[in-house]
Design a protein around this motif. Structure first.
Motif, PDB file in Angstrom:
ATOM      1  N   ALA A  87      32.125 106.069   9.074  1.00 43.37           N
ATOM      2  CA  ALA A  87      32.083 105.583   7.695  1.00 43.37           C
ATOM      3  C   ALA A  87      32.056 104.057   7.637  1.00 43.37           C
ATOM      4  N   TRP A  88      32.708 103.398   8.599  1.00 43.97           N
ATOM      5  CA  TRP A  88      32.688 101.938   8.617  1.00 43.97           C
ATOM      6  C   TRP A  88      31.288 101.437   8.987  1.00 43.97           C
ATOM      7  N   ILE A  89      30.668 102.085   9.953  1.00 41.83           N
ATOM      8  CA  ILE A  89      29.324 101.680  10.381  1.00 41.83           C
ATOM      9  C   ILE A  89      28.318 101.817   9.239  1.00 41.83           C
ATOM     10  N   TYR A  90      28.443 102.901   8.468  1.00 44.80           N
ATOM     11  CA  TYR A  90      27.458 103.200   7.424  1.00 44.80           C
ATOM     12  C   TYR A  90      28.034 103.017   6.014  1.00 44.80           C
ATOM     13  N   ARG A  91      29.032 102.144   5.882  1.00 45.79           N
ATOM     14  CA  ARG A  91      29.713 102.035   4.590  1.00 45.79           C
ATOM     15  C   ARG A  91      28.781 101.599   3.462  1.00 45.79           C
ATOM     16  N   SER A  98      41.026  98.238  14.621  1.00 46.83           N
ATOM     17  CA  SER A  98      41.837  97.759  13.497  1.00 46.83           C
ATOM     18  C   SER A  98      42.017  96.244  13.540  1.00 46.83           C
ATOM     19  N   ARG A  99      41.994  95.671  14.752  1.00 39.36           N
ATOM     20  CA  ARG A  99      42.153  94.224  14.889  1.00 39.36           C
ATOM     21  C   ARG A  99      40.854  93.471  14.598  1.00 39.36           C
ATOM     22  N   GLN A 100      39.747  94.057  14.974  1.00 36.95           N
ATOM     23  CA  GLN A 100      38.437  93.439  14.736  1.00 36.95           C
ATOM     24  C   GLN A 100      37.564  94.460  14.011  1.00 36.95           C
ATOM     25  N   LEU A 101      37.555  94.379  12.706  1.00 35.49           N
ATOM     26  CA  LEU A 101      36.847  95.368  11.890  1.00 35.49           C
ATOM     27  C   LEU A 101      35.360  95.021  11.829  1.00 35.49           C
ATOM     28  N   THR A 102      34.697  95.282  12.950  1.00 35.20           N
ATOM     29  CA  THR A 102      33.276  94.990  13.075  1.00 35.20           C
ATOM     30  C   THR A 102      32.529  96.272  13.427  1.00 35.20           C
ATOM     31  N   VAL A 103      31.235  96.256  13.208  1.00 32.21           N
ATOM     32  CA  VAL A 103      30.410  97.417  13.555  1.00 32.21           C
ATOM     33  C   VAL A 103      30.442  97.684  15.064  1.00 32.21           C
ATOM     34  N   PRO A 104      30.360  96.672  15.934  1.00 36.38           N
ATOM     35  CA  PRO A 104      30.463  96.950  17.376  1.00 36.38           C
ATOM     36  C   PRO A 104      31.772  97.631  17.764  1.00 36.38           C
ATOM     37  N   ARG A 105      32.893  97.186  17.180  1.00 38.70           N
ATOM     38  CA  ARG A 105      34.172  97.842  17.480  1.00 38.70           C
ATOM     39  C   ARG A 105      34.189  99.279  16.956  1.00 38.70           C
ATOM     40  N   ALA A 106      33.603  99.492  15.788  1.00 39.27           N
ATOM     41  CA  ALA A 106      33.522 100.847  15.234  1.00 39.27           C
ATOM     42  C   ALA A 106      32.680 101.741  16.137  1.00 39.27           C
ATOM     43  N   ARG A 107      31.594 101.201  16.653  1.00 34.56           N
ATOM     44  CA  ARG A 107      30.749 101.981  17.561  1.00 34.56           C
ATOM     45  C   ARG A 107      31.493 102.316  18.853  1.00 34.56           C
ATOM     46  N   GLN A 108      32.275 101.372  19.353  1.00 36.47           N
ATOM     47  CA  GLN A 108      33.063 101.649  20.557  1.00 36.47           C
ATOM     48  C   GLN A 108      34.042 102.793  20.318  1.00 36.47           C
ATOM     49  N   LEU A 109      34.717 102.759  19.172  1.00 31.00           N
ATOM     50  CA  LEU A 109      35.653 103.827  18.838  1.00 31.00           C
ATOM     51  C   LEU A 109      34.917 105.153  18.691  1.00 31.00           C
ATOM     52  N   PHE A 110      33.757 105.126  18.042  1.00 29.07           N
ATOM     53  CA  PHE A 110      32.961 106.335  17.860  1.00 29.07           C
ATOM     54  C   PHE A 110      32.556 106.938  19.204  1.00 29.07           C
ATOM     55  N   PHE A 111      32.017 106.115  20.094  1.00 30.61           N
ATOM     56  CA  PHE A 111      31.563 106.630  21.388  1.00 30.61           C
ATOM     57  C   PHE A 111      32.736 107.116  22.236  1.00 30.61           C
ATOM     58  N   LEU A 112      33.883 106.452  22.132  1.00 32.10           N
ATOM     59  CA  LEU A 112      35.065 106.920  22.858  1.00 32.10           C
ATOM     60  C   LEU A 112      35.501 108.279  22.330  1.00 32.10           C
ATOM     61  N   SER A 113      35.408 108.465  21.008  1.00 28.43           N
ATOM     62  CA  SER A 113      35.778 109.758  20.432  1.00 28.43           C
ATOM     63  C   SER A 113      34.851 110.867  20.927  1.00 28.43           C
ATOM     64  N   ILE A 114      33.564 110.534  21.104  1.00 25.82           N
ATOM     65  CA  ILE A 114      32.591 111.504  21.598  1.00 25.82           C
ATOM     66  C   ILE A 114      32.906 111.897  23.038  1.00 25.82           C
ATOM     67  N   LEU A 115      33.407 110.956  23.826  1.00 23.05           N
ATOM     68  CA  LEU A 115      33.803 111.254  25.205  1.00 23.05           C
ATOM     69  C   LEU A 115      35.134 111.998  25.251  1.00 23.05           C
TER      70      LEU A 115
END
Length: 301
Positions: free
Chosen positions: A197-201, A269-286
């Motif tokens: 949702a953050w990536i596509y807000r 949460s510390r760096q609310l950026t699209v790259p950080r959101a993508r990292q969290l997303f890909f980690l969740s997929i793994l």
């Protein structure tokens, strides 16, 4: 004759691929596959003794029908909103590749047949859970996406029911072990979807969806929610070991994976950026397939 036949065959093959791609989009094939994976794990972990492959097959087929029907009907209900988002505008209905009436008939047939199949070939309890999943997804979560930011939390309930359905298919009862699998899926989904949702807000806002990142301009609430749910997932993911469903290999792996998921949520949460959101997303997929794989591998027989 040969030279003429080859282009015709190629055209037919291309058309078939196109039809399959449209159908795959309609049933949200990747999401349906994830539903089946979690259902399988619930069945496998819950089953006692030698695995009943025929019962497993019935469970997977019935669940696949219900999940496919839910995906199709969800797109029917959201077709106007999907047309306003780049990530969904190419779906079968917004793109005009399928007609609403066709999707309605196909979705209702799949969902209804799936519930009947589960009731007749598996057990009534699993069918009831399937009906709750289908109904809450379509008639609670879907409309709430345009009314309240709580939609993500509420939508995590039907999203977490498939492993419980697998458990009840294997045991014909709802017990603490089944609820622990439900809880794992519930908490896992929230950081995962907050990242999306953050990536596509901006697209969600344009389509009229009330996702938390849309109204939370600063992102502080979104970040806190991602961290708190990743933190909640950590002890919940250890429950299969505590309940003697999985062994020490699973315990160690679940703990390490949980810490990694939490770490990436904190970084987001510390760096609310699209790259950080993508990292969290890909980690969740793994995270999810690795955790479920460890659970299956280290199941206590």
């Amino acid at each position: 004759m040969k030279a003429t036949a080859q282009p015709m065959a190629a055209t037919t093959t291309s058309a078939e691929k196109t039809r399959w791609a449209v159908f795959s989009d309609l049933i949200k094939l990747r999401l349906t596959f994830l539903v089946l994976v979690t259902t399988f794990v619930g069945f496998y972990i819950g089953f006692r003794g030698s695995l009943n492959f025929l019962l497993l097959l019935h469970t997977m087929l019935g669940t696949a029908l219900v999940a496919s029907g839910a995906a199709a009907l969800n797109q029917l209900l959201e077709r106007e909103h999907d047309s306003k988002m780049r990530r969904t505008e190419d779906r079968p209905l917004p793109s005009g590749r399928m007609k609403p009436r066709t999707v309605l008939l196909l979705g209702a047939a799949c969902g209804g047949l799936g519930l009947i199949y589960l009731a007749l070939m598996v057990n009534l309890l699993t069918s009831v859970l399937g009906a709750i999943t289908l109904g809450s997804y379509l008639f609670v979560y879907t409309p709430l996406k345009r009314k309240t930011t709580l939609n993500t939390v509420i939508g995590a309930i039907p999203g977490a029911l498939p492993p419980l359905m697998g458990w009840t298919a294997a045991r014909d009862e709802v017990t603490l072990g089944g609820w622990s699998l439900f809880a794992i899926l519930f908490f896992w989904q929230l950081p995962h979807f907050f990242a999306i949702a953050w990536i596509y807000r901006e697209q969600y806002a344009h389509a009229g969806f009330m996702m938390l990142p849309v109204v939370d301009v600063s992102g502080e609430r979104t970040g806190r929610q991602a961290v708190s749910n990743a933190l909640g997932l950590l002890p919940v993911s250890l429950a299969p070991f505590v309940l003697h469903l999985a062994g020490p290999i699973y315990l160690f792996g679940a703990f390490v994976l949980g810490l990694a998921y939490l770490w990436y949520a904190i970084q987001f949460s510390r760096q609310l950026t699209v790259p950080r959101a993508r990292q969290l997303f890909f980690l969740s997929i793994l995270y999810l397939p690795l955790l479920l794989g460890l659970m299956v591998f280290d199941k206590i027989k």
